[in-house]
Design a protein around this motif. Structure first.
Motif, PDB file in Angstrom:
ATOM      1  N   GLY A 147       0.770  -1.198   0.063  1.00  0.00           N
ATOM      2  CA  GLY A 147       0.211   0.010  -0.145  1.00  0.00           C
ATOM      3  C   GLY A 147       0.912   1.324  -0.121  1.00  0.00           C
ATOM      4  O   GLY A 147       0.387   2.451   0.453  1.00  0.00           O
ATOM      5  N   LEU A 148       2.081   0.970  -0.526  1.00  0.00           N
ATOM      6  CA  LEU A 148       2.965   2.241  -0.530  1.00  0.00           C
ATOM      7  C   LEU A 148       2.936   3.221  -1.608  1.00  0.00           C
ATOM      8  O   LEU A 148       3.772   4.137  -1.612  1.00  0.00           O
TER       9      LEU A 148
ATOM     10  N   ASP B  43      10.791  -1.475   5.947  1.00  0.00           N
ATOM     11  CA  ASP B  43       9.954  -1.817   7.286  1.00  0.00           C
ATOM     12  C   ASP B  43       8.382  -2.337   7.104  1.00  0.00           C
ATOM     13  O   ASP B  43       8.345  -3.392   7.494  1.00  0.00           O
ATOM     14  N   ALA B  44       7.860  -1.606   6.118  1.00  0.00           N
ATOM     15  CA  ALA B  44       6.520  -2.001   5.654  1.00  0.00           C
ATOM     16  C   ALA B  44       6.527  -3.460   5.074  1.00  0.00           C
ATOM     17  O   ALA B  44       5.543  -4.456   5.305  1.00  0.00           O
ATOM     18  N   VAL B  45       7.379  -3.551   4.169  1.00  0.00           N
ATOM     19  CA  VAL B  45       7.333  -5.040   3.449  1.00  0.00           C
ATOM     20  C   VAL B  45       7.883  -5.959   4.353  1.00  0.00           C
ATOM     21  O   VAL B  45       7.203  -7.179   4.433  1.00  0.00           O
ATOM     22  N   GLN B  46       8.657  -5.911   5.171  1.00  0.00           N
ATOM     23  CA  GLN B  46       9.093  -6.742   6.208  1.00  0.00           C
ATOM     24  C   GLN B  46       7.915  -7.016   7.219  1.00  0.00           C
ATOM     25  O   GLN B  46       7.579  -8.219   7.356  1.00  0.00           O
TER      26      GLN B  46
ATOM     27  N   VAL C 237       9.528 -10.442   4.276  1.00  0.00           N
ATOM     28  CA  VAL C 237      10.382 -10.391   3.382  1.00  0.00           C
ATOM     29  C   VAL C 237      11.597  -9.240   3.531  1.00  0.00           C
ATOM     30  O   VAL C 237      10.904  -7.935   3.758  1.00  0.00           O
ATOM     31  N   GLU C 238      12.777  -9.523   3.564  1.00  0.00           N
ATOM     32  CA  GLU C 238      13.738  -8.439   3.819  1.00  0.00           C
ATOM     33  C   GLU C 238      14.185  -7.837   2.253  1.00  0.00           C
ATOM     34  O   GLU C 238      14.794  -8.708   1.680  1.00  0.00           O
ATOM     35  N   ILE C 239      13.901  -6.620   1.801  1.00  0.00           N
ATOM     36  CA  ILE C 239      14.290  -6.312   0.592  1.00  0.00           C
ATOM     37  C   ILE C 239      15.726  -5.524   0.644  1.00  0.00           C
ATOM     38  O   ILE C 239      15.920  -4.607   1.779  1.00  0.00           O
ATOM     39  N   GLU C 240      16.646  -5.635  -0.274  1.00  0.00           N
ATOM     40  CA  GLU C 240      17.821  -5.014  -0.261  1.00  0.00           C
ATOM     41  C   GLU C 240      17.941  -4.073  -1.324  1.00  0.00           C
ATOM     42  O   GLU C 240      17.480  -4.018  -2.431  1.00  0.00           O
ATOM     43  N   LEU C 241      18.865  -3.068  -0.778  1.00  0.00           N
ATOM     44  CA  LEU C 241      19.173  -1.983  -1.958  1.00  0.00           C
ATOM     45  C   LEU C 241      19.697  -2.270  -3.083  1.00  0.00           C
ATOM     46  O   LEU C 241      20.712  -2.966  -2.879  1.00  0.00           O
ATOM     47  N   GLU C 242      19.329  -1.823  -4.212  1.00  0.00           N
ATOM     48  CA  GLU C 242      20.021  -2.038  -5.338  1.00  0.00           C
ATOM     49  C   GLU C 242      20.737  -0.674  -5.830  1.00  0.00           C
ATOM     50  O   GLU C 242      21.923  -0.955  -6.326  1.00  0.00           O
TER      51      GLU C 242
END
Ligand code: EPU
Length: 293
Positions: free
Chosen positions: A236-237, A275-278, A283-288
């Motif tokens: 929802g972001l 934080d919201a996705v976690q 799921v931990e998303i990593e920076l590209e």
């Protein structure tokens, strides 16, 4: 005495970095250096090494966020034409690290060489693209790379052949500070086929990604077998905003910088998204993108 006094033609002090990035954000570099040839590059690298000055290599700044306080080391940009030569010998294309991907694609297409089309619409340099194995759904730069010429931070120059290079999803095992040059192997094809694929890659981007705005492309890597954009969207972001930084409505893995944005706004929004996705999907998303601060 100033460390680079005799090199004032190529060294600027406290140079604002924002204009060199697509986000147009961030503070200055203590030293900003644009060498005119490899000898000058060797010399400035030697001085930085001897004086413990950290070197940051800047390409087109399209996958980068510079913090509001800038960086205290030396930012080196291989912008001089001597680092941007592209030569073609049958199906082998050699390109300097500073060459633009768009120029590389154009030259390949003109010579009826296929393989670089997957890079269409990526606003980067050859060196920057190799560093992160840039690409997309249609392939990546690693697919066509045969060898790279490198230089480490103690000015040692060497070459890596294809068998010694690992290209993964948005990563390589190339650790040397500088990529100087790369050799690509392409495949002859009909110009119409190349043009058709270029159009397809470009249209896909245009239809799904925000264009003509201040952003750094996808901010997060896709986690295994998932789309970071879809996860951020489902959390929802889309449209979420902190200060002048906003999650794109078009593609949720893009952060747009508005007129009043600061790098801190973008950093705060990155944390909020992670934080919201976690919280929502575990799921931990990593920076590209790269962050320099
Ligand atoms: N999606 C959503 N909501 C969104 C965004 C995407 O539901 O807000 C869904 C799409 O509908 C689709 C899926 O997520 O089903 C994947 O989206 P898309 O096709 O846009 O591809 P992507 O995985 O998000 C990747 C690369 C892009 C590259 C495109 C096209 C990453 C992180 N991104 O995007 O690369 O341009 O494929 O090849 O790997 C970049 O690296 O900066 C970049 C933009």
């Amino acid at each position: 005495m100033n460390l680079f006094e005799d090199l004032s033609e190529i060294v600027k002090e406290n140079e604002p970095l924002a204009p060199y990035t697509w986000f147009k954000l961030g503070g200055p570099a203590r030293y900003f250096i644009e060498p005119r040839d490899q000898d000058e590059l060797v010399e400035i690298t030697r001085r930085c090494h001897d004086n413990n000055i950290q070197i940051y290599v800047l390409g087109r700044g399209s996958n980068l966020l510079v913090g509001d306080n800038g960086v205290s080391g030396a930012v080196v940009r291989l912008s001089h034409p001597s680092f941007a030569k592209v030569t073609i010998d049958d199906t082998v294309v050699r390109a300097g690290a500073g060459a633009s991907l768009s120029g590389l694609i154009r030259q390949c297409a003109r010579h009826g060489l296929s393989g670089a089309e997957c890079l269409a619409g990526i606003p980067g340099t050859v060196g920057g693209a190799i560093r992160i194995n840039a690409g997309g759904r249609f392939g990546d730069i690693g697919n066509i790379t045969q060898s790279v010429k490198l230089m480490d931070s103690s000015s040692y120059r060497f070459e890596r052949k294809r068998d010694d290079i690992y290209f993964g999803y948005r990563m390589t095992n190339i650790m040397a500070r500088f990529i100087l040059e790369a050799e690509f192997l392409l495949t002859p094809d009909e110009p119409e086929n190349i043009a058709r694929l270029l159009k397809e890659v470009w249209m896909l981007k245009k239809s799904s990604q925000p264009m003509n705005s201040r952003n750094a492309g996808c901010v997060f890597k896709n986690p295994r077998a998932m789309s970071a954009g879809a996860l951020i969207d489902k959390a929802g972001l889309k449209g979420a905003q902190i200060g002048g930084a906003r999650v794109s409505e078009r593609h949720a893995n893009f952060i747009m910088a508005e007129d009043n944005a600061t790098a801190s706004d973008v950093l705060a929004l990155i944390d909020k998204i992670k934080d919201a996705v976690q919280a929502r999907f575990d799921v931990e998303i990593e920076l590209e993108i790269d962050i320099w601060q």
